[in-house]
Design an enzyme around this catalytic site. Structure first.
Site, mmCIF file in Angstrom:
data_model
loop_
_atom_site.group_PDB
_atom_site.id
_atom_site.type_symbol
_atom_site.label_atom_id
_atom_site.label_comp_id
_atom_site.label_asym_id
_atom_site.label_seq_id
_atom_site.Cartn_x
_atom_site.Cartn_y
_atom_site.Cartn_z
ATOM 1 N N LYS A 44 5.263 -3.481 -6.812
ATOM 2 C CA LYS A 44 6.689 -3.219 -7.050
ATOM 3 C C LYS A 44 7.503 -3.248 -5.758
ATOM 4 C CE LYS A 44 10.119 -2.030 -9.703
ATOM 5 N NZ LYS A 44 10.693 -3.164 -10.437
ATOM 6 N N CYS A 94 0.787 -1.232 0.000
ATOM 7 C CA CYS A 94 0.000 0.000 0.000
ATOM 8 C C CYS A 94 0.824 1.290 0.000
ATOM 9 C CB CYS A 94 -0.925 0.061 1.201
ATOM 10 S SG CYS A 94 -2.108 -1.265 1.238
HETATM 11 N N1 GLU Z 1 -3.906 -5.036 5.347
HETATM 12 C C1 GLU Z 1 -4.467 -3.929 4.631
HETATM 13 C C2 GLU Z 1 -5.406 -4.378 3.520
HETATM 14 O O1 GLU Z 1 -5.402 -5.514 3.120
HETATM 15 C C3 GLU Z 1 -3.356 -3.052 4.090
HETATM 16 C C4 GLU Z 1 -2.483 -3.827 3.152
HETATM 17 C C5 GLU Z 1 -1.124 -3.252 2.849
HETATM 18 O O2 GLU Z 1 -0.583 -2.389 3.460
HETATM 19 O O3 GLU Z 1 -0.511 -3.756 1.891
HETATM 20 O O4 GLU Z 1 -6.159 -3.586 3.038
#
Ligand code: GLU
Length: 591
Positions: A586, A2
């Protein structure tokens, strides 16, 4: 993984935030969303699961905006699980980067929540009802979360609170730089982002946030709190690196562009070779008792190649370990030893964790990175910046060859062959430019069209080509989804041969004069395999069904290129987008 961005200003800032989110979209493209304080007051939000729609997003006017681009860990990819998550009362919006590793334990019995981020929202709603202040409530919630979890929360009155734990978070400010700290109203805006390049076009200064710290931005006033909720002074440092606008430059995909520009990106490492850091790296290597080279995914295979070069060119006691397995090797290393960490982004969570363990055990740490100002650069004793420029395609192509080129330069410098290394790197650059001809591209494209009809491909290499075979297999899997598996050629008769039947494609990397590989080719051909030779010389040409001559006479750098192109054209033949393979991102910032 994210990407998080947030901004607060006395001027409209929505377009800046949309552009900034576009710059961190490499961190995940399952979905994206924004929440903002609307001109009429109150929070508004928008979400999408169409990654390409981000560039066209046009938000209403706002001075306080929160944005997120998602790589799903908990909860399927849909609009419900897309961030920002809005509280049931509608008075705050939350974005999250990380994984709540104790999600199952925190989830109340009977709850239907599937997303760990939505669980944080419900915990915060409850805590806000029982706390004296928002910051206390956020601290109460974050104290319950295990794992690496960085959060940003936008309240309907425009206050932004954020918390960093593990996953990166940087503050930037626009406007005239000044030396005063917390209490000044900013003339420009205050920005938060997972990556400082997100706002490098707008901000002149950044302030780093440490793990466990909280941030409050309220009415233009920025405050950073330590974990005991005491505010600290801000240290602003100038933004030195600018986001480079990446352009396909006429190529249909970034992947092809990045493969084709390697004749420029490989010699670009010579800037690092000429730097003071290179001399410092040589000092660390020459002092080290043992060396462990770590990386994750493609960077693990380049780490393998670097360890191979350090052993075979420089005679050093160097081994490679996948970063995600380092805990089971950690007891072998202590303060006399050196870790070399390899990562394109400098944010790879597995590699960061291995580095943290190494630092804890007093090892020295040298990193080889492509993105300046990253968490790994902060944690390293010495960093070598490979200087490959923005790599947009999820697959590591030009960054892999640059990392290995740096490993080669280190190994050669350690044996007083620095001049020869420089010449070889420059020669490779010329040879890549000369040998990646339209004829070669056409031949690989035709081969790829046939490969695309197969379900599995096996890739055999040994010695210097074992890691090359592993990189080629990873490239093919990632880009085309064809099942590609690499093996050391020595493994063949110990099991792999059972997979070889009529017409099964087998790619073989063959070094100059390698008679063992000639025998391997005979063995797979005897079982009916379709053999594609990736050859350093002509020796096995006649016995292969197809043959591609490795560029640069089969150097370990040149040897990566045919696999990259094969992966690319197989993806294209199967109508996949190699720049954004499904389920991948990435930069892997979660464990
Ligand atoms: N665990 C959260 C989700 O699945 C955030 C994922 C992340 O940071 O990659 O939305």
């Amino acid at each position: 993984m994210c990407g998080i961005v947030a901004a607060s200003s006395f001027q409209e800032i929505q377009d800046d935030v949309v552009a900034a989110l576009g710059r961190v979209q490499y961190r995940g493209y399952d979905s994206f969303g924004f929440a903002w304080v609307s001109e009429q007051g109150g929070l508004a939000s928008s979400r999408s699961t169409e990654a390409d729609a981000l560039q066209e997003t046009c938000l209403p006017r706002s001075r306080t905006v929160l944005g997120h681009t998602r790589w799903a860990t908990h909860g399927e990819v849909n609009l419900t699980n897309c961030h920002p998550h809005i509280s049931t009362t509608g008075n705050f919006a939350l974005v999250h980067n990380g994984i709540v590793t104790n999600f199952d334990r925190l989830l109340p019995g009977g709850s239907e929540l599937r997303s760990d981020s939505a669980l944080i929202v419900s915990l915060l709603e409850a805590a806000l009802g029982n706390s004296n202040s928002r910051i206390e409530a956020l601290q109460f919630v974050t104290a319950q979360l295990s794992g690496r979890n960085t959060l940003a929360v936008l309240f309907e009155d425009g206050e932004i609170l954020a918390f960093r734990q593990g996953s990166p978070l940087v503050i930037g400010r626009s406007g005239e730089p000044d030396k005063k700290d917390t209490t000044d109203k900013q003339q420009g805006g205050i920005y938060l982002a997972s990556d400082q390049l997100a706002f490098s076009a707008t901000c002149r200064e950044v302030c780093r946030v440490a793990d466990g710290e909280m941030i409050s931005i309220r009415s233009g006033q920025l405050t950073i709190f330590s974990c005991d909720l005491v505010s600290r002074s801000l240290v602003w440092i100038p933004v030195t690196e600018q986001y480079q606008v990446a352009d396909k430059e006429g190529y249909p995909h970034f992947m092809l562009k990045e493969v084709m520009e390697q004749w420029q990106t490989v010699p670009a490492v010579l800037k690092a070779v000429d730097s003071e850091n290179f001399a410092a790296a040589i000092h660390l290597l020459s002092q080290a008792r043992r060396i462990v080279v770590v990386g994750a995914g493609g960077a693990y295979f380049t780490a393998r190649q670097i360890a191979w070069l350090l052993r075979n060119e420089a005679g050093l006691d160097a081994i490679d370990v996948p970063a995600y397995e380092y805990t089971s090797f950690a007891s072998l290393f202590s303060e006399a030893d050196l870790m070399i960490a390899v990562s394109q982004s400098g944010e790879t969570a597995d590699t960061l964790q291995a580095m943290e363990l190494a630092k804890h055990a007093s090892l020295s740490v040298l990193s080889i990175l492509n993105v300046p100002g990253s968490s790994m650069a902060e944690l390293s004793d010495v960093t070598l910046q490979q200087g490959s420029g923005a790599e947009v395609c999820v697959l590591s192509t030009k960054s892999a060859t640059a990392q290995i080129a740096l490993g080669y330069a280190l190994a050669m410098a350690l044996t007083n062959k620095a001049v020869e290394a420089r010449q070889q790197i420059q020669r490779l650059s010329h040879r890549l430019a000369a040998e990646i001809t339209p004829e070669l591209l056409g031949a690989i494209k035709r081969l790829a069209a046939r490969l695309a009809e197969h379900q599995s491909v096996y890739i055999l290499g040994r010695g210097q080509y074992h890691a090359c075979a592993q990189i080629a297999a990873l490239n093919i899997k990632e880009a085309s989804y064809v099942h590609a598996e690499a093996f050391s050629a020595g493994e063949l008769k110990h099991g792999v041969l059972a997979l070889i039947t009529t017409n099964v494609p087998v790619l073989v990397f063959v070094a100059e004069g390698d008679e063992f590989m000639a025998q391997v080719i005979a063995e797979v051909k005897a079982r009916g395999a379709w053999v594609i030779g990736l050859l350093a010389d002509d020796q096995c040409r006649a016995v292969c069904d197809e043959a591609i001559m490795l560029p640069d006479g089969g150097s370990v750098l040149g040897a990566l290129v045919p696999g990259q192109l094969l992966a690319y054209y197989t993806a294209v033949a199967l109508e996949q987008n190699p720049d954004r393979p499904r389920n991948l991102a990435k930069s892997i910032t979660v464990l």
